[in-house]
Write an enzyme that holds these catalytic residues in place. Structure first.
Site, PDB file in Angstrom:
ATOM      1  N   LYS A 172       4.735   2.258  16.034  1.00  0.00           N
ATOM      2  CA  LYS A 172       5.774   2.035  15.027  1.00  0.00           C
ATOM      3  C   LYS A 172       5.770   3.153  13.988  1.00  0.00           C
ATOM      4  CE  LYS A 172       7.224  -1.332  11.510  1.00  0.00           C
ATOM      5  NZ  LYS A 172       6.854  -2.568  10.785  1.00  0.00           N
ATOM      6  N   GLN A 173       4.582   3.542  13.579  1.00  0.00           N
ATOM      7  CA  GLN A 173       4.470   4.578  12.551  1.00  0.00           C
ATOM      8  C   GLN A 173       3.141   5.304  12.716  1.00  0.00           C
ATOM      9  OE1 GLN A 173       4.248   1.595   9.210  1.00  0.00           O
ATOM     10  NE2 GLN A 173       2.830   3.082   8.381  1.00  0.00           N
ATOM     11  N   TRP A 206       0.814  -1.211   0.000  1.00  0.00           N
ATOM     12  CA  TRP A 206       0.000   0.000   0.000  1.00  0.00           C
ATOM     13  C   TRP A 206       0.853   1.269   0.000  1.00  0.00           C
ATOM     14  CZ3 TRP A 206      -0.590   3.508   4.298  1.00  0.00           C
ATOM     15  CH2 TRP A 206       0.145   3.149   5.446  1.00  0.00           C
ATOM     16  N   ASP A 207       2.147   1.102   0.204  1.00  0.00           N
ATOM     17  CA  ASP A 207       3.072   2.238   0.157  1.00  0.00           C
ATOM     18  C   ASP A 207       2.909   3.022  -1.146  1.00  0.00           C
ATOM     19  OD1 ASP A 207       3.885   0.261   1.938  1.00  0.00           O
ATOM     20  OD2 ASP A 207       6.013   0.650   1.683  1.00  0.00           O
ATOM     21  N   GLU A 267       1.950  -1.317  13.257  1.00  0.00           N
ATOM     22  CA  GLU A 267       2.006  -2.768  13.397  1.00  0.00           C
ATOM     23  C   GLU A 267       2.503  -3.216  14.765  1.00  0.00           C
ATOM     24  OE1 GLU A 267       2.711  -3.665   8.642  1.00  0.00           O
ATOM     25  OE2 GLU A 267       4.423  -3.543  10.009  1.00  0.00           O
TER      26      GLU A 267
END
Length: 769
Positions: A601-602, A357-358, A488
């Site tokens: 994480k992000q 999906w990046d 994640e």
């Protein structure tokens, strides 16, 4: 964090050879042209720690997943782009001693990636164990002008001796993937041939049956004069070479000019591959190395004309942004809608070179602004053509009626990710694909895409969301259970705010697009209703009901969106209070400990705010940013850029610059100790976003470009190019104001600090600060 790359505006430079950094450098100095690519492995033999990598775009193998169990819907394989035949090899033997920098004394060494002209250059002096010293200069590139070809010019000069030297240019197809789950080799040999000055190998992938013909031709020059030496043909399994034996004189150079080509059965009939390969090699060898190199420089000059970013006053930032743009351009050119962008591009094996999906979330904005419209359109068509597989993927998980779940990882549309908590639960990828359609149409104005392709994809995605939620009698609202958001470090959670938000947005956007297509072309809309068996009243009614009654976790006390149910039950220790010795936590902690922590994480909630910022006032954005940023460890390469853009919007210059530099130099400085596996190509698009959308404040508002720029303290000025609806603009931000140059024959109106400005064709204006 490493700091061995020398600062330069247009070059990536490594001076001195440190074997411990070699695999990192192999990633950083990688080459590609959208059709093929390679890590910066040495031409001569190297017995030290190395990761060999040559790749042909779109050629993959379904490596069986390495787990001991399968469940319904679980992927049987992990698709990966294969390490293909190594065409760069030129073995060197000096009076019986093999030239090998792992065994020689390296007297000096310099490696240089020239980003302006698109080539890799390496110079070194080395002493063999017997004391013989040689100087080597090697230049190579993957041609952007002729994207199935590459060339090398390898020059060796004896410095303190005269004697026998053998040079053996080769094509080696006996390669392995380091990430092979069962140590399997993925290629079978079809045929091979050696010739006086070249040879080729034809290889076929197991299972998938891709056929790739890799060939070479070479010329030898001695002291700058072309010669025709006697050669010895060498053939082994999956290997061809031509050995050249010469008497070398002290101080006189020997040069190998090696031309190579990779041709795939994706683009040619198998029975024509060898003839086409030989014709290609003849063509480029007649053209010659210098002409090919000049064509390479011209092709790169054209690209830089459209996507260069110039930063005055900060050479580290300048080098970094150009490196990111360079890697993006050599990874994907948009010429083929069967290809996509792997997270590592042509720089390594990690993530299998597959589509994530990046692409939709991070790469689309870059290509929208810096490349022809067809490039982004091809990225969207890639997904449209895989809609049938997305519907099949959803059916495997029990969804019906044309619901589509796009894969987390794919080559041909089939899901091939092998971690259940991501394969089954990181479903927000569906939303990123829908948002890319919205982003494309918003940016280009190409509303015809919606009726031709977009609505069909949106409907499949919206159907998935409408079946993925369920009604909660307890809450009297719809809920979304058992998901994993972009963060994640949280698995199998209920009511992830970002996933629920993008789900309802998708359903609303589908309704809006359906009305638009119906009004524009009733006949086309009716055909789509028939094709998809759409029950408007029932299905659209359910979409509206979910939109109105969706549950989103929210903390009234702090007035922030909660990442998911129960997030505040976690122990709230901020990142600043974590000992440095415990970071990165993904390398220092158990997975159990990570999952029970509050660490992110992000960007997760902030990812949603970035996408849909127009829905939130500035105070809401600030509260959520100030809450989540201190809890984010940024151990995903995709994280810092979103934080940089939001920090810039909030006027937080210090943090915006900090996050920009972290994402821009992520690989150059090896922030996360993982660059040896390959560069983070898709996050590089986030670096561009951090400059253009962050510091430049660029948005699209009501069909017009809007800018709210500011200059980081360390910069004197910065400028960037933007292509928008047939207009090419250069935006330069300085302390004097915002200078806008229109390099096209069409006038346009832009917003600068909220005020409309008319920029006439082939003209410029200055909006004073």
């Amino acid at each position: 964090m490493k700091n061995y790359i020398k600062a330069d505006e247009w070059k990536i430079i490594e001076e001195g050879f440190d074997a411990h950094y070699n695999k990192i450098s192999e990633s950083i100095f990688s080459l590609g042209n959208g059709r093929m690519g390679q890590r910066a492995n040495f031409e001569e033999a190297y017995s030290g720690d190395t990761l060999l990598g040559n790749y042909v775009a779109g050629v993959y193998y379904p490596d069986k997943t390495r787990v001991g169990w399968w469940k319904n819907g679980y992927p049987e394989y992990f698709a990966k782009v294969l390490n293909a035949a190594n065409w760069v090899g030129i073995d060197v033997v000096i009076d019986g001693e093999q030239l090998d920098l792992a065994k020689c004394e390296v007297l000096n060494f310099r490696r240089e990636l020239n980003m302006k002209d698109g080539y890799l250059k390496r110079d070194f002096r080395a002493k063999t164990k017997s004391g013989k010293e040689v100087k080597v200069e090697a230049i190579r590139f993957c041609s952007m002008a002729d994207d199935e070809t590459g060339a090398i010019k390898y020059t060796l000069t004896p410095l303190n001796f005269s004697g026998a030297i053998t040079l053996t240019p080769s094509i080696d197809g006996d390669v392995v993937n380091k990430d092979s789950n069962y140590d399997e080799k993925f290629w079978d040999e079809v045929n091979k041939t050696t010739q006086t000055n070249g040879g080729y190998i034809v290889m076929r992938t197991k299972k998938t049956g891709f056929v790739v013909a890799t060939g070479m031709k070479f010329n030898i020059l001695q002291n700058g004069v072309a010669i025709e030496p006697t050669t010895e043909a060498i053939e082994k399994e999956k290997y061809v070479a031509a050995k050249v034996s010469l008497e070398a004189k002290q101080g006189e150079s020997i040069t190998v000019i090696k031309y190579a080509a990779n041709l795939s059965s994706q683009n040619y009939k198998q029975e024509e591959l060898v003839d086409q390969l030989n014709a290609t090699l003849d063509r480029i060898s007649i053209k010659g190395f210098d002409t090919m190199l000049a064509e390479q420089a011209a092709a790169w000059a054209e690209k830089w004309k459209h996507n260069d970013i110039i930063i005055d006053g900060d050479i580290s930032a300048q080098q970094a942004i150009r490196f990111n743009i360079y890697q993006l351009n050599q990874t994907y050119t948009g010429e083929d809608d069967r290809l996509n962008i792997g997270p590592k591009g042509f720089t390594g094996e990690k993530y299998g070179g597959s589509t994530y999906w990046d692409t939709e979330a991070y790469c689309v904005p870059f290509y929208l602004s810096t490349a022809p419209q067809k490039v982004t359109r091809n990225l969207l068509l890639y997904r449209y053509k895989q809609l049938g597989k997305a519907i099949e993927n959803a059916q495997l998980l029990g969804f019906k009626n044309g619901a589509a779940l796009y894969p987390m990882v794919t080559m041909d549309g089939t899901e091939c990710h092998n971690e259940w908590e991501i394969t089954f639960e990181e479903i927000h990828r569906n939303g990123a694909i829908a948002f890319a359609i919205y982003n494309y149409v918003r940016y280009t104005g190409d509303e015809a895409y919606l009726g031709d392709y977009g609505l069909e994809v949106l409907l499949g995605i919206a159907r998935f969301w409408s079946q993925r939620v369920n009604w909660s009698d307890d809450k009297q609202q719809y809920v979304m259970l058992g998901v994993t958001g972009p963060n994640e470090y949280e698995n199998n959670v209920n009511n992830n705010w970002y996933t629920s938000t993008i789900a309802t947005w998708c359903m609303q956007y589908t309704l809006d697009v359906a009305e638009k297509v119906k009004a524009a072309d009733a006949e086309k809309y009716a055909a789509l209703v028939s094709k998809t068996n759409l029950d408007e009243a029932t299905e659209f009614g359910r979409f509206r009901d979910i939109i109105q009654k969706m549950y989103y976790p929210y903390d009234e006390k702090r007035q922030v969106f909660l990442q998911q149910d129960g997030y505040l039950d976690k122990e709230q220790i901020l990142v600043k209070d974590l000992p440095a010795s415990e970071r990165p936590i993904n390398q220092k902690w158990s997975w159990d400990r990570i999952l029970r922590s509050c660490y992110i994480k992000q960007a997760d909630v902030l990812q949603g705010i970035y996408f849909f910022e127009d829905q939130y006032d500035i105070d809401t954005i600030r509260r959520n940013f100030d809450f989540y940023e201190p809890r984010t460890v940024h151990e995903s390469s995709l994280s810092p850029c979103v934080h940089a853009i939001l920090a810039a919007k909030l006027g937080d210059e210090a943090r915006a610059y900090e996050f920009y530099l972290r994402t821009a130099r992520l690989d150059l400085d090896d922030y996360n100790n993982d660059t040896e596996d390959g560069c983070h190509i898709t996050s590089m698009a986030g670096t561009w976003m951090a400059v253009v959308e962050g510091f430049g404040g660029m948005r699209v508002k009501d069909g017009k470009l809007s800018f709210q720029p500011f200059i980081p303290e360390k910069w004197s000025s910065f400028s960037f190019h933007i292509g928008f609806r047939g207009v090419l603009l250069n935006i330069k931000v300085s302390k004097e104001g915002v200078q806008i140059k229109n390099a096209s024959d069409v006038e346009t109106t832009v917003l600068v600090y909220g005020k409309e400005q008319l920029v006439k064709a082939n003209d410029e204006l200055l909006v004073e600060a």
